[in-house]
Design a protein around this motif. Structure first.
Motif, PDB file in Angstrom:
ATOM      1  N   THR A 121      23.199  40.306  39.963  1.00 38.78           N
ATOM      2  CA  THR A 121      24.233  41.287  40.275  1.00 38.78           C
ATOM      3  C   THR A 121      25.618  40.762  39.954  1.00 38.78           C
ATOM      4  OG1 THR A 121      22.867  42.229  42.026  1.00 38.78           O
ATOM      5  CG2 THR A 121      25.214  42.700  42.107  1.00 38.78           C
ATOM      6  N   GLY A 122      25.851  39.495  40.161  1.00 35.72           N
ATOM      7  CA  GLY A 122      27.172  38.930  39.908  1.00 35.72           C
ATOM      8  C   GLY A 122      27.513  38.838  38.450  1.00 35.72           C
ATOM      9  N   SER A 125      27.303  44.280  35.524  1.00 33.80           N
ATOM     10  CA  SER A 125      27.754  45.483  36.225  1.00 33.80           C
ATOM     11  C   SER A 125      27.359  46.695  35.397  1.00 33.80           C
ATOM     12  CB  SER A 125      29.267  45.459  36.442  1.00 33.80           C
ATOM     13  OG  SER A 125      29.641  44.381  37.287  1.00 33.80           O
ATOM     14  N   GLY A 146      37.757  50.427  38.395  1.00 32.69           N
ATOM     15  CA  GLY A 146      37.314  50.692  39.753  1.00 32.69           C
ATOM     16  C   GLY A 146      35.820  50.759  39.932  1.00 32.69           C
ATOM     17  N   LYS A 147      35.043  50.544  38.871  1.00 34.73           N
ATOM     18  CA  LYS A 147      33.588  50.659  38.949  1.00 34.73           C
ATOM     19  C   LYS A 147      32.872  49.341  38.670  1.00 34.73           C
ATOM     20  CE  LYS A 147      33.528  55.090  39.787  1.00 34.73           C
ATOM     21  NZ  LYS A 147      32.985  55.641  41.055  1.00 34.73           N
ATOM     22  N   THR A 148      33.591  48.347  38.191  1.00 35.86           N
ATOM     23  CA  THR A 148      32.956  47.084  37.807  1.00 35.86           C
ATOM     24  C   THR A 148      33.700  45.927  38.449  1.00 35.86           C
ATOM     25  OG1 THR A 148      34.277  47.185  35.782  1.00 35.86           O
ATOM     26  CG2 THR A 148      31.986  47.872  35.627  1.00 35.86           C
ATOM     27  N   ALA A 149      33.038  45.233  39.355  1.00 41.18           N
ATOM     28  CA  ALA A 149      33.651  44.101  40.032  1.00 41.18           C
ATOM     29  C   ALA A 149      33.892  42.955  39.055  1.00 41.18           C
ATOM     30  CB  ALA A 149      32.758  43.632  41.177  1.00 41.18           C
ATOM     31  N   GLY A 150      35.056  42.339  39.163  1.00 42.34           N
ATOM     32  CA  GLY A 150      35.367  41.184  38.324  1.00 42.34           C
ATOM     33  C   GLY A 150      35.866  41.533  36.943  1.00 42.34           C
ATOM     34  N   GLN A 152      38.863  43.266  34.722  1.00 42.78           N
ATOM     35  CA  GLN A 152      40.239  43.734  34.781  1.00 42.78           C
ATOM     36  C   GLN A 152      40.455  44.845  33.758  1.00 42.78           C
ATOM     37  OE1 GLN A 152      42.107  39.769  34.180  1.00 42.78           O
ATOM     38  NE2 GLN A 152      43.229  40.206  36.051  1.00 42.78           N
ATOM     39  N   LYS A 206      28.941  39.632  32.048  1.00 48.42           N
ATOM     40  CA  LYS A 206      30.122  38.840  32.381  1.00 48.42           C
ATOM     41  C   LYS A 206      29.918  37.336  32.276  1.00 48.42           C
ATOM     42  CE  LYS A 206      30.310  41.105  36.288  1.00 48.42           C
ATOM     43  NZ  LYS A 206      30.714  41.569  37.625  1.00 48.42           N
TER      44      LYS A 206
END
Length: 418
Positions: A121-122, A125, A146-150, A152, A206
């Motif tokens: 998960t980390g 995304s 706003g939908k994908t952590a990490g 920019q 990522k």
């Protein structure tokens, strides 16, 4: 003695009849396992219900063979597909497995294998089409915001047609810090022309492991995009319409005419007599209101899709008209995009397909992001004593001189041509 012989004869006949009955019940079942698109599935597990020891798997062509008692239930199971139970009443079977969307959401493909989504998960995304359809966006990159952590998503401009900057792994020492975009398996340098309505899903890789698949280009991360495909069933026509308005959220409070005269007088920049001489006593221009107004955006999308067991198609046409906040048609972005996706199963071993993205656009913009020449900077620095327009017979001296010089220059050019 006779009784003993009768007993042996009875046992012998019983053994023969039992073997014959067992031979009649045990049968050889062969078949083919395919998906909803009639593609053979490799490695499908085939087992007899209640028998956890035996079983087989389908080969490279989706074929299988198994010995089973007639009337028993065969269970077909495959990762990402719903289990199917079939009675063994025929020696030849064709099994079609349907996708299990719930299971597919929990599994991701990484490199050359498969891992559970919970374990990566980390690093990965996902943005689904439902997340895109419920937002008023004009650019595919904005779907990640706003939908994908990490990840920019940096928007440095609100001008029509502007594209945000994506940073997945920060800034690198390479020529560019932009991620690699892969649309339907094709590497692209930019996705600004891809309409969000045509996107089925977006995955962001990522971690550095993606470089094992895509090479050094993936050093800044990878954005995998899958466009929509046709679905099995009767043809469908869809229409989507979006309309939004735009306005400046906040503008610094500026001086009016009297405050401006007092400020210049106290700063000894101009004398009061000079200022009053060049002011008509009535003009109090708000340059923010004179230059900026309400912008609007409208988008129309019409789509056609359908298919059957042999093939499918998806056609989409989108028209976007974005007129920005600068009054007049000075900052506009008009775009026409078309998507054509189709595939057809000609033979069991041959499938052909095509993926096409067509774009035509028109952009007009004003100067921005420039400390010395940007539109907003000029608006903030203009004095409120100057009117927005002048009557032709009441032009200031410097404007009249500029127009006269321009007319003389134009006259000289015409004489030279003559």
């Amino acid at each position: 003695m006779n009784d003993y012989r009768r007993f042996l004869t009875f046992v012998f006949l019983l053994m023969i009849s039992g073997s014959a009955a067992l031979a009649q019940e045990l049968m050889k079942v062969a078949g083919l396992v395919v998906d909803q698109n009639a593609d053979p599935l490799i490695g499908v597990t085939v087992r007899v219900q209640g028998d956890n020891k035996g079983g087989t798997v389908t080969d490279m062509d989706g074929n299988f063979t198994i010995q089973v008692q007639k009337g028993k239930t065969l269970i077909f199971s495959y990762l990402g597909y719903k289990n199917k139970e079939v009675l063994a009443n025929s020696s030849r079977l064709k099994i079609t497995l349907s996708e299990d969307n719930k299971v597919l959401d929990d599994v991701v493909v990484v490199g050359y294998g498969v891992q559970k989504k919970s374990s990566v998960t980390g690093a990965i995304s996902q943005v689904k089409k439902e997340d895109i359809e419920n937002r008023t966006i004009t650019n595919a990159k904005s779907a990640l915001q706003g939908k994908t952590a990490g990840v920019q998503v940096i928007s440095s401009s609100s001008a029509p047609g502007s594209s945000p900057t994506i940073r997945i792994r920060g800034y690198s020492s390479n020529v560019s810090s932009d991620p690699l975009y892969v649309v339907d398996g094709v590497r692209l340098g930019d996705i600004s022309g891809l309409d969000p309505n045509d996107i089925a899903s977006m995955e962001v890789l990522k971690d550095a492991a993606s470089a094992a698949i895509y090479g050094a280009e993936a050093g800044n991360g990878v954005v995998l995009i899958t466009t929509k495909k046709g679905t099995v069933g009767s043809g469908r026509i869809t229409y989507d319409f979006q309309y939004t308005t735009e306005s400046l959220a906040k503008v610094p409070k500026l001086m009016n005419a009297e405050e401006y005269i007092q400020y210049m007088k106290e700063g000894k920049t101009f004398t009061e007599d000079y200022l009053l001489k060049n002011w008509d006593g009535k003009t109090n221009t708000s340059w923010v209101d004179a230059i900026y107004g309400k912008g609007h955006m409208q988008k129309h999308n019409i789509g056609f899709n359908g298919g059957n067991q042999n093939g499918n198609y998806y056609l989409s046409l989108t028209y976007l008209d974005n007129n920005g906040m600068v009054k007049g048609d000075n900052d506009i972005y008009r775009r026409m995009t078309a998507t054509i996706n189709a595939e057809y199963q000609i033979k069991p071993w041959l499938k052909v397909g095509t993926t096409n993205q067509i774009e035509k656009y028109n952009v007009r913009s004003v100067s921005e992001n420039n400390e010395y020449g940007g539109m907003l900077t000029a608006v903030l620095q203009m004095d409120p004593l100057t009117p927005v327009t002048y009557a032709p017979d009441n032009l200031p001296a410097h404007m009249a001189k500029a127009l006269a010089d321009r007319a003389d220059a134009s006259k000289c050019v015409r004489l030279q041509k003559f």
